[in-house]
Scaffold this active site. Sequence first.
Site, PDB file in Angstrom:
ATOM      1  N   CYS A  70       0.832  -1.202   0.000  1.00 21.98           N
ATOM      2  CA  CYS A  70       0.000   0.000   0.000  1.00 21.98           C
ATOM      3  C   CYS A  70       0.870   1.257   0.000  1.00 21.98           C
ATOM      4  O   CYS A  70       1.721   1.437   0.873  1.00 21.98           O
ATOM      5  CB  CYS A  70      -0.912   0.000   1.227  1.00 21.98           C
ATOM      6  SG  CYS A  70      -1.881   1.526   1.396  1.00 21.98           S
ATOM      7  N   CYS A  73       0.609   3.573   3.381  1.00 19.13           N
ATOM      8  CA  CYS A  73       1.151   3.165   4.669  1.00 19.13           C
ATOM      9  C   CYS A  73       2.518   3.829   4.864  1.00 19.13           C
ATOM     10  O   CYS A  73       3.179   4.217   3.889  1.00 19.13           O
ATOM     11  CB  CYS A  73       1.289   1.644   4.727  1.00 19.13           C
ATOM     12  SG  CYS A  73      -0.282   0.758   4.865  1.00 19.13           S
ATOM     13  N   HIS A 116      -3.602   0.838   8.424  1.00 22.79           N
ATOM     14  CA  HIS A 116      -4.182   0.435   7.143  1.00 22.79           C
ATOM     15  C   HIS A 116      -5.563  -0.188   7.302  1.00 22.79           C
ATOM     16  O   HIS A 116      -6.418  -0.058   6.415  1.00 22.79           O
ATOM     17  CB  HIS A 116      -3.248  -0.574   6.457  1.00 22.79           C
ATOM     18  CG  HIS A 116      -3.745  -1.057   5.123  1.00 22.79           C
ATOM     19  ND1 HIS A 116      -3.512  -0.360   3.946  1.00 22.79           N
ATOM     20  CD2 HIS A 116      -4.475  -2.145   4.779  1.00 22.79           C
ATOM     21  CE1 HIS A 116      -4.079  -1.011   2.938  1.00 22.79           C
ATOM     22  NE2 HIS A 116      -4.666  -2.104   3.414  1.00 22.79           N
ATOM     23  N   HIS A 169      -8.396   7.072   3.681  1.00 23.89           N
ATOM     24  CA  HIS A 169      -7.897   8.335   3.160  1.00 23.89           C
ATOM     25  C   HIS A 169      -9.017   9.092   2.458  1.00 23.89           C
ATOM     26  O   HIS A 169     -10.065   8.534   2.144  1.00 23.89           O
ATOM     27  CB  HIS A 169      -6.743   8.113   2.180  1.00 23.89           C
ATOM     28  CG  HIS A 169      -7.178   7.550   0.858  1.00 23.89           C
ATOM     29  ND1 HIS A 169      -7.589   6.236   0.692  1.00 23.89           N
ATOM     30  CD2 HIS A 169      -7.281   8.114  -0.377  1.00 23.89           C
ATOM     31  CE1 HIS A 169      -7.918   6.020  -0.571  1.00 23.89           C
ATOM     32  NE2 HIS A 169      -7.742   7.149  -1.248  1.00 23.89           N
ATOM     33  N   GLN A 171      -9.567  12.924  -0.189  1.00 20.60           N
ATOM     34  CA  GLN A 171      -8.902  13.753  -1.187  1.00 20.60           C
ATOM     35  C   GLN A 171      -9.359  15.202  -1.063  1.00 20.60           C
ATOM     36  O   GLN A 171     -10.388  15.492  -0.446  1.00 20.60           O
ATOM     37  CB  GLN A 171      -9.205  13.230  -2.593  1.00 20.60           C
ATOM     38  CG  GLN A 171      -8.756  11.806  -2.843  1.00 20.60           C
ATOM     39  CD  GLN A 171      -9.057  11.351  -4.257  1.00 20.60           C
ATOM     40  OE1 GLN A 171      -8.501  11.867  -5.228  1.00 20.60           O
ATOM     41  NE2 GLN A 171      -9.944  10.375  -4.397  1.00 20.60           N
TER      42      GLN A 171
END
Length: 353
Positions: A70, A73, A116, A169, A171
């Site tokens: 990932c 991470c 994660h 996450h 944006q």
Amino acid sequence: MKKTSTRLADGRELIYYDLRDDTVRDAVDRRPLERTVTTSEVRRDPLLGDSVAVASHRQGRTYHPPADECPLCPSQGERLSEIPDSSYDVVVFENRFPSLAGDSGRCEVVCFTSDHNASFADLTEEQARLVLDAWTDRTSELSHLPSVEQVFCFENRGAEIGVTLGHPHGQIYAYPFTTPRTALMLRSLAAHKEATGGENLFDAVVDSELAGERVVLEGEHWVAFVPYAAHWPYEVHLYPKRRVPDLLGLDEEARTEFPQVYLELLRRFDRIFGEGEPPTPYIAAWHQAPFGQLEEFEGVSRDDFALHLELFTIRRTSGKLKFLAGSESGMNVFINDIRPEAAAQRLREVASS
């Protein structure tokens, strides 16, 4: 909150937001990256009057990597990621595969936690407040870029939404124009103000919902409700009770209460369809006033706009999704499978323990 800005190997900006003021962030990105090349452009549709971002370079973006690869991470030993340090609280960095870039705006990634396997709903109130502070800081910084007219902070959660990276996450898109959805709100705002001799439409909507049956959660400074004309099966709008145009306008009392209300709302979303169901896919979208000029919306100023968050899921019942088919995609006329009053009742019933 401590803020530390650095650069990745290809020149992109990365910012650490830390809970502790004594945290040192001096890790260097050791990846052999070349400068990012983007082909983003914005094209305006002459018939609809809206804009389309064309970003063909995004075809090569990272797609469902295994957890041990990932890119969101922290870096560990020789496994190098987008975050050079071995741990972090909240990180924001320029997207390596942006939809908007240069004169066409800017795209950033916001990593909510280094865990994660967590989700936003798993954050502590202190962690959620740090994310709010990061959103606010980025809104302020991006609003000063000459190419930026509107800042949009959002989270896509779940593979059903189209998320390609499982790490928790969100944006931030910094648009070089006022988005079509915001323009619709501004036009309605201007028309209502003229028709009523100055009444604010956002205030009228919130007052009406506070007096009705669709309130899901209410605090001293925030209220969450299912809107009268909800587009999605389960859709909640979260407003500060004191109208402000953007995240920068929130006072300390509203900032302190936000994590309590928002985390409770997200946890209820995960309970909508019952125990044992997979996590509810959702989109969480902050609506803020544009920073550009509003001359085309006669009689309306930035202060007339109301900051709010819209949270909705595309799942309409257990194992079934709401698809945007002919009426929605072809004519932008939504057909909701669930009465908003029933959705509000369900969200009140599933109060988290």
